[in-house]
Design a protein around this motif. Structure first.
Motif, short mmCIF file in Angstrom:
data_model
loop_
_atom_site.label_atom_id
_atom_site.label_comp_id
_atom_site.label_asym_id
_atom_site.label_seq_id
_atom_site.Cartn_x
_atom_site.Cartn_y
_atom_site.Cartn_z
N UNK A 116 0.39 11.66 -10.61
CA UNK A 116 -0.99 11.29 -10.30
C UNK A 116 -1.03 10.15 -9.28
N UNK A 117 -1.93 10.28 -8.32
CA UNK A 117 -2.12 9.20 -7.35
C UNK A 117 -2.77 8.02 -8.04
N UNK A 118 -2.44 6.83 -7.58
CA UNK A 118 -2.95 5.62 -8.20
C UNK A 118 -3.49 4.68 -7.14
N UNK A 119 -4.61 4.05 -7.47
CA UNK A 119 -5.31 3.21 -6.51
C UNK A 119 -4.50 1.96 -6.17
N UNK A 120 -4.58 1.53 -4.92
CA UNK A 120 -3.84 0.35 -4.48
C UNK A 120 -4.21 -0.89 -5.30
N UNK A 121 -5.47 -0.98 -5.70
CA UNK A 121 -5.88 -2.17 -6.47
C UNK A 121 -5.18 -2.22 -7.82
N UNK A 122 -4.93 -1.06 -8.43
CA UNK A 122 -4.19 -1.01 -9.69
C UNK A 122 -2.73 -1.38 -9.45
N UNK A 123 -2.17 -0.92 -8.36
CA UNK A 123 -0.79 -1.28 -8.03
C UNK A 123 -0.65 -2.80 -7.92
N UNK A 145 0.82 -1.21 0.00
CA UNK A 145 0.00 0.00 0.00
C UNK A 145 0.86 1.26 0.00
N UNK A 146 2.18 1.13 -0.29
CA UNK A 146 3.04 2.31 -0.17
C UNK A 146 3.22 3.04 -1.49
N UNK A 147 2.79 2.48 -2.59
CA UNK A 147 2.93 3.17 -3.87
C UNK A 147 1.74 4.11 -4.05
N UNK A 148 2.01 5.36 -4.29
CA UNK A 148 0.93 6.34 -4.35
C UNK A 148 0.95 7.16 -5.63
N UNK A 149 1.98 7.01 -6.46
CA UNK A 149 2.04 7.80 -7.69
C UNK A 149 2.34 6.89 -8.88
N UNK A 150 1.94 7.36 -10.06
CA UNK A 150 2.21 6.63 -11.29
C UNK A 150 3.71 6.44 -11.47
#
Length: 285
Positions: A49-56, A4-9
């Protein structure tokens, strides 16, 4: 569990590139773009851009599939086809650009005549759903002998319902059998057309991943094509269109099968964008 630590593209792209190793530097961005259903340039232009955890999480799973050798479409579980984005997996053939050309041929020939269009061997539903979204048909029917493929097509139809101009129905059965009592305006198919002995010559990304049922067709690669040609005339209304995608090496054989049948007229072999004999077209006499 998904991190859950990735927050940007940009951060996700860096992580994916590290996981991919010495592959194309664009591949990580392509994975992100496919999962977000945005143009390929978008991740590079919108790194903050912020990216959703589910996409990560989905991106990491896709990269793991790529590292195992999966074709890109199977890795990201989707493929672009004409104006649609389809869900695909190993149960269905990955839609090809050549088949987009087959749809274009049908749309040009059918015009606004309406009637029923039938897609034989629908797979992911690519042809059927494109005809329903772009054409002027009263309804579209897709058939497939694989129940697994029909499950994928049905999900695509439900997800794309808002884009469809005509109702779409999927039927289980071999080739023309599910529509044998009908009279229709169009029969279109991208049937299997690889001979059994040619399977070993296919690229590993095709041979080892895509469904054999959708690829191989008899000792000469013509079994499904000939069966459709012989049966389609009984279903097509007068002036109705038969449109087939074929192996470029066997286009003349398909055309000859039509030419010796007096039930067909206006037989033509047409080229794909690469200049190969890819489409065989005929009308019902």
């Amino acid at each position: 569990a998904a991190r859950t630590d990735v927050r940007s593209v940009a951060a996700l792209a860096v992580e994916l590139q590290l996981l991919l190793g010495d592959t194309s530097p664009r591949l990580a961005q392509d994975v992100i773009a496919a999962l977000l259903d945005v143009p390929r340039f978008w991740p590079g232009a919108n790194g903050s851009e912020a990216i959703d955890d589910s996409i990560c999480h989905a991106a990491r799973v896709a990269v793991a599939r790529l590292r195992r050798g999966a074709p890109f479409a199977y890795a990201v579980r989707r493929a672009a086809f004409r104006h649609l984005t389809l869900d695909v997996d190993e149960r269905v053939l990955i839609p090809r650009p050549e088949t987009e050309g087959l749809v274009e041929q049908v749309l040009q020939l059918a015009g606004g005549a309406g009637g029923t269009a039938v897609d034989i061997g629908t797979g992911s539903g690519a042809i059927a759903l494109s005809l329903a979204s772009e054409g002027v048909f009263d309804r579209v029917i897709g058939t497939d002998v694989s129940r697994d493929a029909l499950a994928v097509a049905t999900l695509n139809a439900a997800r794309l319902a808002g884009a469809l101009r005509a109702p779409v129905e999927f039927r289980h059965g071999s080739l023309l059998a599910p529509v044998r009592d009908m009279r229709v305006a169009v029969i279109v198919s991208n049937p299997p057309y690889i001979a059994y002995h040619e399977a070993g010559d296919l690229p590993a990304s095709v041979r080892d991943w895509e469904p054999t049922l959708a690829l191989l067709s008899g000792a000469d690669g013509m079994a499904a094509t000939v069966a459709i040609i012989r049966g389609a005339a009984d279903l097509l209304q007068q002036g109705g269109i038969l449109a087939l995608e074929v192996d470029a090496r066997r286009a003349s054989l398909a055309a000859e099968s039509l030419a010796v049948d007096p039930r067909y007229r206006e037989i033509s072999v047409r080229l794909d964008l690469a200049g190969r004999e890819r489409f065989v077209i005929a009308r019902r006499s």
